[in-house]
Design a protein around this motif. Structure first.
Motif, short mmCIF file in Angstrom:
data_model
loop_
_atom_site.label_atom_id
_atom_site.label_comp_id
_atom_site.label_asym_id
_atom_site.label_seq_id
_atom_site.Cartn_x
_atom_site.Cartn_y
_atom_site.Cartn_z
N THR A 84 -40.55 40.10 67.84
CA THR A 84 -41.18 40.61 69.10
C THR A 84 -41.94 41.98 68.77
OG1 THR A 84 -39.07 39.82 70.03
CG2 THR A 84 -40.27 41.72 71.37
N LYS A 85 -41.53 42.68 68.02
CA LYS A 85 -42.34 43.94 67.83
C LYS A 85 -43.67 43.77 67.29
CE LYS A 85 -41.38 48.29 65.87
NZ LYS A 85 -40.82 49.11 64.84
N ARG A 86 -43.81 42.65 66.61
CA ARG A 86 -45.36 42.16 65.93
C ARG A 86 -46.00 41.68 67.13
NH1 ARG A 86 -49.89 42.56 63.40
NH2 ARG A 86 -50.45 40.81 62.36
N ALA A 87 -45.30 40.59 67.93
CA ALA A 87 -45.82 39.97 69.04
C ALA A 87 -46.64 41.08 69.96
CB ALA A 87 -44.92 39.01 69.76
N LEU A 88 -45.80 41.95 70.34
CA LEU A 88 -46.41 43.12 71.25
C LEU A 88 -47.40 43.84 70.83
CD1 LEU A 88 -42.80 44.34 72.30
CD2 LEU A 88 -44.25 43.39 73.82
N GLN A 91 -53.45 44.40 70.85
CA GLN A 91 -54.74 44.12 69.98
C GLN A 91 -55.61 43.13 70.64
OE1 GLN A 91 -53.37 43.23 66.04
NE2 GLN A 91 -53.58 45.48 65.21
N SER A 92 -54.99 41.94 71.01
CA SER A 92 -56.04 40.72 71.83
C SER A 92 -56.38 41.37 73.04
CB SER A 92 -55.00 39.79 72.07
OG SER A 92 -55.67 38.74 72.81
N ALA A 93 -55.72 42.15 73.97
CA ALA A 93 -55.99 42.80 75.12
C ALA A 93 -57.04 43.61 74.97
CB ALA A 93 -54.70 43.34 75.83
N GLU A 94 -57.04 44.33 74.09
CA GLU A 94 -58.32 45.44 73.62
C GLU A 94 -59.46 44.84 72.93
OE1 GLU A 94 -56.29 48.82 71.70
OE2 GLU A 94 -55.10 49.14 73.56
N GLY A 95 -59.43 43.37 72.65
CA GLY A 95 -60.58 42.87 72.04
C GLY A 95 -60.76 43.37 70.58
N GLN A 96 -59.61 43.66 70.04
CA GLN A 96 -59.66 43.99 68.32
C GLN A 96 -59.63 43.07 67.57
OE1 GLN A 96 -56.63 47.01 67.79
NE2 GLN A 96 -57.28 48.48 69.37
N ILE A 97 -59.00 41.84 68.03
CA ILE A 97 -58.66 40.65 67.23
C ILE A 97 -59.30 39.21 67.99
CG2 ILE A 97 -56.76 41.42 65.69
CD1 ILE A 97 -54.92 40.12 67.60
N ALA A 110 -58.34 36.34 69.36
CA ALA A 110 -56.87 35.73 69.69
C ALA A 110 -56.78 35.54 70.97
CB ALA A 110 -55.69 36.81 69.15
N PRO A 111 -55.99 34.54 71.38
CA PRO A 111 -55.77 34.18 73.02
C PRO A 111 -55.17 35.63 73.45
CG PRO A 111 -54.98 32.21 71.49
CD PRO A 111 -55.21 33.47 70.67
N ARG A 112 -55.06 35.51 74.97
CA ARG A 112 -54.12 36.49 75.63
C ARG A 112 -52.59 35.92 75.19
NH1 ARG A 112 -56.81 38.62 80.07
NH2 ARG A 112 -58.64 37.43 80.45
N ILE A 113 -51.67 37.05 75.08
CA ILE A 113 -50.66 36.75 74.74
C ILE A 113 -49.37 37.43 75.46
CG2 ILE A 113 -48.83 37.16 72.75
CD1 ILE A 113 -51.04 37.53 70.88
N PHE A 114 -48.41 36.47 76.26
CA PHE A 114 -47.44 36.83 76.99
C PHE A 114 -46.31 36.74 75.90
CE2 PHE A 114 -50.68 36.19 79.88
CZ PHE A 114 -50.56 36.91 80.96
N VAL A 115 -45.23 37.86 76.00
CA VAL A 115 -44.18 37.91 74.98
C VAL A 115 -43.02 37.71 75.91
CG1 VAL A 115 -43.23 39.21 73.27
CG2 VAL A 115 -45.60 39.41 73.69
N TYR A 116 -42.02 36.54 75.55
CA TYR A 116 -40.88 36.31 75.76
C TYR A 116 -39.75 36.18 74.73
CZ TYR A 116 -42.77 34.54 80.44
OH TYR A 116 -43.47 34.31 81.60
#
Ligand SMILES: [Zn+2]
Length: 494
Positions: free
Chosen positions: A135-139, A144-150, A152-158
């Motif tokens: 979870t910590k890594r997923a968040l 990073q994805s939301a800020e365009g640093q990597i 990656a797709p958008r990630i929603f964490v469950y």
């Protein structure tokens, strides 16, 4: 005449501006002359220009003669900074993978995260719902994805909920997950009292719930009563329709023996009473419980050889994943030692009944999404989602409906239907440009493409050409070249 001139202006702008650079967002990106399939189940239409400004769809402009006449032929002005020529191509909303797992290791061996992220983007996936990982890594990856640093797709964490000992502990765990900043909760194997407590607290906290029911105390009726957002896979649905309340397991059956578990799962749908099943499906519709069936992930059970010889394994199967897929009782989902033709036959029937139930659920008004659950049972990231789309076609859904399930419906399951899953002005710029017509052949979505005969010659074509996520265009062939390199290097080290 004026109308035609203005339309030509758009074409002229398209001719002069350059194609975008992969991974770099421009201020104004024009996708020119596309046939569009939207995420709401409506028919294909075009040609259209789609103007992306920064990370939003700013305008969708119809270029056919009738629309040009009606609109006064407005083109995309001022001139765009980059243009993707989509002549002869299809543009869809970015695909959403509603059942994904971020994986940086398999069987305890490390696997670079870029491998999974690059394949997802190459398969046209712009959003994933991570239903269980670190979870910590997923968040962190989500940020990073939301800020365009990597890339990656958008990630929603469950995050995985775990198994709290009582209702009080369940409530505390929901609050802890909320505190972490997660988007929802994944439950797997839970008792009724703790499920009731956790769902009620999750609703209060605004957290959505994905339920992978095992053969448990709870079944779909509990999801309906307590308000689960989506049932994952299919367990819990036929279970709720068994006459005697318990499946007819042999006396030697042991649930923790995965060969037993998956073998007799193949007998489950035939034990469901059709009338009771209809009531369960109606209950799900009434209770707004969606269904993410992940049809791809059980396919090895009905055709092991097909699963083991998928053509993309040659260049793109990471050796860590390859080793994890090999039959081994120590790894989840690798239960195939002693798998028989009888097992496959039961599973083929199981699929037929499962697919019929899905169609019935759809007819009743149920919300069906899609996810690949890849990284297990011979399914590769991304490829598994496209295979899932093919299986939805086998189930009897129209390709327009399937694209809706993979985009607009999944957005709804995430609670993001006002932002994601559409080719519509004001929505996030998550789009894919497909080299071919997915309504004719869903296989054109595979990054490995398809072969066609044109003028008596074999032409290699297909594949998603551009995946645009949050306005950032990614050239899929470049990403797949990178994936090939990652795999070649990892293989070289062995
Ligand atoms: Zn899963």
């Amino acid at each position: 005449m004026i109308l035609r001139c203005l339309a030509l202006l758009t074409l002229a702008a398209a001719a002069f501006a350059q194609a975008p650079v992969s991974g770099r967002r421009v201020h104004r990106l024009l996708i020119h002359n596309a046939t569009v399939v939207d995420g709401n189940g409506t028919p294909a239409s075009g040609p259209k220009d789609i103007l992306v400004v920064d990370n939003m769809i700013a305008d969708v402009i119809a270029l056919d003669p009738v629309s040009l006449g009606r609109s006064g032929g407005r083109g995309a002005t001022p001139a765009p900074d980059a243009v993707i020529d989509a002549t002869g191509k299809y543009v869809l909303p970015g695909l959403i993978n509603a059942h994904a797992h971020l994986q940086e290791e398999r069987g305890g061996k490390p696997q670079p995260i870029e491998y999974e992220l690059d394949i997802w983007l190459s398969c046209g996936i712009t959003t994933v719902r991570d239903v269980g990982s670190d979870t910590k890594r997923a968040l962190e990856l989500r940020r990073q994805s939301a800020e365009g640093q990597i890339a990656a797709p958008r990630i929603f964490v469950y995050p995985m909920f775990g198994r709290p000992r009582d209702a009080q502990a369940a409530v505390a765990r929901v609050r802890e997950i909320k505190q972490m900043g997660a988007d929802g909760i994944k439950i797997l194997g839970i008792d009724r009292d703790t499920m009731q407590a956790m769902e009620s607290e999750a609703h209060a906290m605004g957290l959505r719930i994905a339920h992978h029911a095992g053969v448990e105390e709870t079944n779909a009726w509990d999801d309906i009563r307590f308000g689960t957002t989506s049932i994952e896979h299919w367990y819990g649905i036929p279970d709720a329709a068994i006459e005697t309340g318990v499946q007819n397991f042999p006396s030697s059956y042991n649930y923790n023996n995965e060969t037993d578990r998956f073998r007799y799962a193949g007998h489950l749908w035939r034990e469901a009473n059709p009338e009771r099943l209809t009531k369960v499906l109606e209950g799900m519709v009434g209770g707004n419980v969606a269904w993410v069936p992940t049809l791809d992930i059980y396919e090895a059970s009905r055709d092991l050889q097909r699963a083991q010889t998928q053509p993309w394994f040659a260049d793109y199967l990471h050796p860590t994943l390859e080793e994890y897929f090999r039959p081994n009782p120590a790894f989840h989902g690798s239960y195939f030692i002693g798998w028989t033709s009888s097992d496959e036959t039961f599973w083929k029937e199981n699929y037929r009944l499962w697919m019929a139930a899905l169609r019935q659920f759809d007819r009743l008004g149920g919300l069906i999404g899609m996810g690949d659950d890849a990284g297990f049972i011979y399914q590769m990231y991304g490829f598994g989602l496209i295979r899932g789309m093919e299986l939805h076609q086998e189930a009897g859904f129209h390709p327009l409906r399937i694209i809706q399930q993979a985009t607009g419906n999944n957005a709804k399951i995430l609670g993001q239907e006002n932002r994601l899953g559409r080719v519509r002005a004001g929505w996030a710029a998550d789009l894919i440009v497909v080299n071919g017509n997915p309504l004719e052949d869903l296989k054109v979505l595979y990054p490995t493409g398809v072969d066609e005969i044109r003028d008596g010659k074999t032409v290699h074509t297909g594949g998603v050409e551009w995946t645009i996520k949050d306005g950032i265009p990614y050239h899929a062939p470049e990403l797949m070249a990178r994936v090939k390199e990652i795999v070649a290097q990892a293989r070289g080290k062995r």
